[in-house]
Enzyme design. Sequence first.
Site, short mmCIF file in Angstrom:
data_model
loop_
_atom_site.label_atom_id
_atom_site.label_comp_id
_atom_site.label_asym_id
_atom_site.label_seq_id
_atom_site.Cartn_x
_atom_site.Cartn_y
_atom_site.Cartn_z
N LYS A 71 0.81 -1.22 0.00
CA LYS A 71 0.00 0.00 0.00
C LYS A 71 0.84 1.27 0.00
O LYS A 71 0.42 2.30 -0.54
CB LYS A 71 -0.95 0.01 1.21
CG LYS A 71 -2.09 -0.99 1.11
CD LYS A 71 -3.05 -0.81 2.27
CE LYS A 71 -4.26 -1.71 2.15
NZ LYS A 71 -5.25 -1.49 3.22
N ASP A 107 -10.35 2.69 2.13
CA ASP A 107 -10.58 1.97 3.39
C ASP A 107 -11.39 2.80 4.38
O ASP A 107 -12.35 2.31 4.99
CB ASP A 107 -9.25 1.58 4.04
CG ASP A 107 -8.59 0.40 3.34
OD1 ASP A 107 -9.30 -0.41 2.73
OD2 ASP A 107 -7.35 0.29 3.42
#
Length: 284
Positions: A71, A107
């Site tokens: 990420k 997220d």
Amino acid sequence: MRIDGYTRLAAVVAKPIKHSISPFIHNHAFQATQVNGAYVAWEIDEKDLAETVQNIKRYDMFGINLSMPYKQAVIPYLDEVTPAARLIGAVNTVVYQEGRLLGYNTDGQGFFRSLPSFSIQGQTMLILGAGGAGMAIIAEAALRQAKQIVIFTRTASLDRVKKAVQLIADETGVKISVYPLEDESLLQKKLLETDLLVNSTSLGMDGQSLPLSSSLALRKETLVADVIYQPFETPFLGWAKQQGNQTVNGLGMLLYQAASAFELWTGKAMPTKEIWQLLEERYR
């Protein structure tokens, strides 16, 4: 689902990733919305990340999702990242658009979309842990103008977390405080002042561990959420339910972060109600 010469790919990239249920979610969404796409899981080594990202352009893909440990590592290979992704310091969705690779982090959006009839604006959030999922939730809460964010983390992580959240506090103007998780008397005091309590640690995935002492008390109005979805009800959520609090597990966050990515790729809304029922049947 049809596969032909016009089918466009999307993928989740991580290591390990073969266990992921993202292909189940996205392929069902492609079929339900009649989008000619297919979603796969790519388990790659870090040395192959740069080439994997370039393949998005090479194969005219919708884009990719990323999970750990890529990420952060993906950011140098992108043309642009959104303000939220920059604040978090991590990207979980790459969109290929007009020849450019754009990095998003869905997220935090997914987490807040999963909360029933709750707005964080003007409210206080207390979060346990500040890893990848935790930082996304913290940044999104600040962007949505939470009144205050209180973080409890292990003493060994205090300096790292304080440094990481300072940029978020400076850019959003939201007050963010970081305290040691080991200070139970202070944790108890803050628990009685919070509107939303979140466990963003991995404690509870074994079905036994709690991220805090079971002797601590909540006020009934506090909404309690866990980022873990398996087990469906973690010990943390069980502890909160015993006190009469409303609880939310991590399955909704998983679904809605995927929905945000799907909408960015296709311009279409994911049929989340339909997929939620299938996920609930699978994991309850």
